[in-house]
Every structure is written in C-alpha cells, then in structure tokens.
Design a protein around this motif. Sequence first.
Motif, PDB file in Angstrom:
ATOM      1  N   ARG A 160      41.202 -18.643 -42.277  1.00  0.00           N
ATOM      2  CA  ARG A 160      40.428 -19.461 -41.695  1.00  0.00           C
ATOM      3  C   ARG A 160      41.012 -20.961 -41.562  1.00  0.00           C
ATOM      4  O   ARG A 160      41.624 -21.439 -42.585  1.00  0.00           O
ATOM      5  N   MET A 161      41.391 -21.510 -40.499  1.00  0.00           N
ATOM      6  CA  MET A 161      42.105 -22.797 -40.368  1.00  0.00           C
ATOM      7  C   MET A 161      40.945 -23.835 -39.868  1.00  0.00           C
ATOM      8  O   MET A 161      40.486 -23.821 -38.598  1.00  0.00           O
ATOM      9  N   LEU A 213      49.389 -24.541 -31.021  1.00  0.00           N
ATOM     10  CA  LEU A 213      50.641 -24.341 -30.799  1.00  0.00           C
ATOM     11  C   LEU A 213      51.284 -23.605 -31.986  1.00  0.00           C
ATOM     12  O   LEU A 213      52.197 -22.747 -31.525  1.00  0.00           O
ATOM     13  N   VAL A 214      50.918 -23.831 -33.037  1.00  0.00           N
ATOM     14  CA  VAL A 214      51.543 -23.329 -34.176  1.00  0.00           C
ATOM     15  C   VAL A 214      50.687 -22.067 -34.770  1.00  0.00           C
ATOM     16  O   VAL A 214      51.661 -21.117 -35.391  1.00  0.00           O
ATOM     17  N   MET A 215      49.686 -21.797 -34.554  1.00  0.00           N
ATOM     18  CA  MET A 215      48.791 -20.736 -35.131  1.00  0.00           C
ATOM     19  C   MET A 215      49.398 -19.257 -34.531  1.00  0.00           C
ATOM     20  O   MET A 215      49.482 -18.516 -35.525  1.00  0.00           O
ATOM     21  N   PRO A 216      49.651 -19.066 -33.316  1.00  0.00           N
ATOM     22  CA  PRO A 216      50.108 -17.740 -33.065  1.00  0.00           C
ATOM     23  C   PRO A 216      51.355 -17.507 -33.612  1.00  0.00           C
ATOM     24  O   PRO A 216      51.457 -16.216 -34.204  1.00  0.00           O
ATOM     25  N   GLY A 217      52.281 -18.401 -33.884  1.00  0.00           N
ATOM     26  CA  GLY A 217      53.689 -17.868 -34.571  1.00  0.00           C
ATOM     27  C   GLY A 217      53.294 -17.572 -35.920  1.00  0.00           C
ATOM     28  O   GLY A 217      54.012 -16.713 -36.720  1.00  0.00           O
ATOM     29  N   LEU A 218      52.440 -18.525 -36.598  1.00  0.00           N
ATOM     30  CA  LEU A 218      52.274 -18.339 -38.097  1.00  0.00           C
ATOM     31  C   LEU A 218      51.257 -16.906 -38.163  1.00  0.00           C
ATOM     32  O   LEU A 218      51.612 -16.448 -39.477  1.00  0.00           O
ATOM     33  N   GLN A 235      51.620 -14.393 -36.728  1.00  0.00           N
ATOM     34  CA  GLN A 235      52.810 -13.431 -36.530  1.00  0.00           C
ATOM     35  C   GLN A 235      53.591 -13.223 -37.896  1.00  0.00           C
ATOM     36  O   GLN A 235      53.995 -12.078 -38.399  1.00  0.00           O
ATOM     37  N   LEU A 236      54.023 -14.435 -38.387  1.00  0.00           N
ATOM     38  CA  LEU A 236      54.884 -14.447 -39.543  1.00  0.00           C
ATOM     39  C   LEU A 236      54.175 -13.852 -40.752  1.00  0.00           C
ATOM     40  O   LEU A 236      54.522 -13.125 -41.532  1.00  0.00           O
ATOM     41  N   LEU A 237      52.821 -14.173 -40.915  1.00  0.00           N
ATOM     42  CA  LEU A 237      52.132 -14.042 -42.071  1.00  0.00           C
ATOM     43  C   LEU A 237      51.440 -12.447 -42.055  1.00  0.00           C
ATOM     44  O   LEU A 237      51.008 -11.924 -42.791  1.00  0.00           O
ATOM     45  N   GLY A 238      51.368 -12.061 -40.710  1.00  0.00           N
ATOM     46  CA  GLY A 238      50.850 -10.693 -40.457  1.00  0.00           C
ATOM     47  C   GLY A 238      49.265 -10.596 -40.586  1.00  0.00           C
ATOM     48  O   GLY A 238      48.695  -9.412 -40.761  1.00  0.00           O
ATOM     49  N   GLN A 239      48.503 -11.855 -40.433  1.00  0.00           N
ATOM     50  CA  GLN A 239      47.204 -11.803 -40.506  1.00  0.00           C
ATOM     51  C   GLN A 239      46.755 -12.716 -39.162  1.00  0.00           C
ATOM     52  O   GLN A 239      47.444 -13.725 -38.952  1.00  0.00           O
ATOM     53  N   PRO A 240      45.488 -12.352 -38.807  1.00  0.00           N
ATOM     54  CA  PRO A 240      44.857 -13.286 -37.646  1.00  0.00           C
ATOM     55  C   PRO A 240      44.651 -14.877 -38.153  1.00  0.00           C
ATOM     56  O   PRO A 240      44.186 -14.779 -39.511  1.00  0.00           O
ATOM     57  N   LEU A 241      44.725 -15.776 -37.577  1.00  0.00           N
ATOM     58  CA  LEU A 241      44.412 -17.117 -38.085  1.00  0.00           C
ATOM     59  C   LEU A 241      43.313 -17.541 -37.310  1.00  0.00           C
ATOM     60  O   LEU A 241      43.408 -17.378 -36.137  1.00  0.00           O
ATOM     61  N   VAL A 242      42.194 -17.765 -37.741  1.00  0.00           N
ATOM     62  CA  VAL A 242      41.036 -17.987 -37.143  1.00  0.00           C
ATOM     63  C   VAL A 242      40.642 -19.650 -37.036  1.00  0.00           C
ATOM     64  O   VAL A 242      40.366 -20.151 -38.066  1.00  0.00           O
ATOM     65  N   ALA A 243      40.329 -20.344 -35.974  1.00  0.00           N
ATOM     66  CA  ALA A 243      40.209 -21.591 -35.809  1.00  0.00           C
ATOM     67  C   ALA A 243      38.787 -21.932 -36.130  1.00  0.00           C
ATOM     68  O   ALA A 243      37.673 -21.274 -35.474  1.00  0.00           O
ATOM     69  N   ASP A 244      38.449 -22.754 -37.140  1.00  0.00           N
ATOM     70  CA  ASP A 244      37.156 -23.143 -37.184  1.00  0.00           C
ATOM     71  C   ASP A 244      36.796 -24.830 -37.069  1.00  0.00           C
ATOM     72  O   ASP A 244      37.355 -25.466 -37.821  1.00  0.00           O
ATOM     73  N   ILE A 304      58.236 -21.706 -37.847  1.00  0.00           N
ATOM     74  CA  ILE A 304      57.676 -22.084 -36.522  1.00  0.00           C
ATOM     75  C   ILE A 304      58.038 -23.217 -35.904  1.00  0.00           C
ATOM     76  O   ILE A 304      58.389 -23.502 -34.953  1.00  0.00           O
ATOM     77  N   VAL A 305      57.691 -24.279 -36.908  1.00  0.00           N
ATOM     78  CA  VAL A 305      58.044 -25.813 -36.385  1.00  0.00           C
ATOM     79  C   VAL A 305      59.247 -26.053 -35.768  1.00  0.00           C
ATOM     80  O   VAL A 305      59.600 -26.939 -34.993  1.00  0.00           O
ATOM     81  N   ARG A 306      60.352 -25.442 -36.496  1.00  0.00           N
ATOM     82  CA  ARG A 306      61.583 -25.837 -36.550  1.00  0.00           C
ATOM     83  C   ARG A 306      62.493 -25.031 -35.225  1.00  0.00           C
ATOM     84  O   ARG A 306      63.476 -25.148 -35.041  1.00  0.00           O
ATOM     85  N   SER A 307      61.380 -23.795 -34.731  1.00  0.00           N
ATOM     86  CA  SER A 307      62.317 -22.928 -33.824  1.00  0.00           C
ATOM     87  C   SER A 307      62.245 -23.973 -32.538  1.00  0.00           C
ATOM     88  O   SER A 307      61.480 -24.788 -32.182  1.00  0.00           O
TER      89      SER A 307
END
Length: 321
Positions: free
Chosen positions: A31-32, A48-53, A55-64, A273-276
């Motif tokens: 949960r974000m 902007l950064v959640m989709p890449g995160l 993918q890297l973490l291997g789990q969905p990030l859910v905006a709250d 992600i941020v430095r890509s």
Amino acid sequence: MNALRNPVCVFTAMLLAPLAGAQSYPEKPIRMILAVPAGATPDVTARLVMPGLSQLLGQPLVADNRGGAGGLIGAELAAKAAPDGYTLFISSPGALTILPHLRKVPYNTLRDFTPVSLISVGPFVLITHASVPVKTIKELIALARAQPGKLNYASAGNGVANHLAMELFKQMAGVDIVHVPYKGAPQAVTDVLAGHMNMMFNSIAPIVAHIRAGRVQVLGISSSKRSSQLPDVPTISEAGVPGYEAENWFGLFAPARTPQRIVARLNEAVVKIVRSPEIQAQFTALGADAVGNSPEEFAAFVRRDMERYARVVRLSGAKLD
C-alpha cells in the motif's frame, strides 16, 4: 536435546526470522499512502514511479489517497502503520517538514518515519488569473502594496509547500495578500482558472498546458534557476525579489523500525527507477529533477528541510488560516 528447548537455538531463530522475512520481501501487495487527492502533484509523481517499482519488486503497489489537513491525515496513518514494508508513504514537505512548525501533529517526523529515498525536486511557478492587472513580479508587488489585503491567493492547504512559498514571498516583498487554503491543489487551480482566486504558487506539471494556452499568466519561477520547460519565465529572484527561493520535493518513507534490509531493498528499487533515462526524461518534462539517493542522504536532507522551514515560518510569521 530438542533444539527448540535450547535457549541459544531459540534466540538464534528469533534473530534469523526478520532476516528471512527481509530476504523474501515482498510477498504481497504494498500500500502506497499519498496524503493528497488524486491528480495532485505528489499523486502524479507517485504514479510515475509506481509501475517500475511494482515490476522490480514483483508485487502490485496500490495507491491509497488520503488527502486533507495539509497532509496530516495521510502522514499519521503512515506513521502508525506496521513497520513491515507493506505500507509506504510518498510525501512532499507539507506534512513532514512544514506542518510541525505550524501546529501540534500526532507524529514526530524524525522519530516516526524511516527515509528511503528522495525522488524529485522541483520549483513552483507563480500564476495569476488574467483579470489581475499585472504582467510582472514588480507590478504585482506594486499593486499589492497599493491595495493591502485586497488580493488573495489559493494554496493546496494549510502548511503545504505552496502555502509557505507565498508566505515567504509576502515577507520578502513586503506585501499583504490573503491566504485561502483548499483541500488540495486541483481544486485551488480550478478556482484560479475560473477567476475566483487571484493567484497561487503551483508545480509546473499540472498547469503548464494552461500557461501555454493563455488561460493563466505566469509571473515567475521560485527556484534559483530558470526551468527548461518555461525558459522565458524569469526567476522571482531576478524579477524583483532578490534572494527568493522555494522548491518542492517528493520522497519515499517507511514507518520507523522497518527492518534495514527491507529499506535497502526498497531504496535499491527506487534509485534504479528514478535514475533510469526514461523516468528522468519524464520528470524533466514535468519541470522537476529526478534524484534518487541513499536513506542516509535523504535523512540528512529531511533534517535540513525541517531547519529551513522553521526559519521560513519564523521570518514570514506564517499561520494556519
């Protein structure tokens, strides 16, 4: 002897349990918490950064989205969350380094949060509705001095960064402009566009299209250098208020006592992600600079920001309206 009855084995198992959890982290969605309404600049930054995160973490990030009270609602929720890496917090200065100087808050920024990484830093632009009869910062100052208390400005809420940016401007320019806080930047921008409010400071990204379409006037930029997105817009310092500077930032936090290995895992992902090049280009298009730094560097940044806003509040006499 049964290993589970051996105190040394039991103690060793207790030590290894968090380590095993950190190594397998994350095992479920994260949960974000965003202390702003959907569509506000921190929300845009997070997405902007959640989709890449993810993918890297291997789990969905859910905006709250938990907007309101200058970010206090979201910050308190994040501060009280379990320190297991499954609740994170993206914040700008408002809730963490500004609001504590303006009111009593139910958390301690330096004690209740673990900085993970600074994501981006960017300036504000000072915009006015076309009905305000000024074209420059100097003309705005002259008008405000001639009509003290007659002009008003919107902010995204009490204690947020664009509130303090204007309070610092008022103090340094010697003008009286009335503050009208909103429950988020999108509503404030809408009322400036409609002419219900005279002006506001806001991040570039949500309003650059309105600026280019001529729906609002832009008088100056709050940083020490001009923006590549609006190269013809002078800094406020060069346009009439020497030494003026105010910027906004966004960073990722975890609750205090989150295991160091989980923080390191998150930091590694954020920095990558941020430095890509792709994400850096997207931040540049929004008028901001992508950063990505270590937890220690970000912690030092937060401490300095708290000290800076303590001075701004003291000098400007800013109060909650």
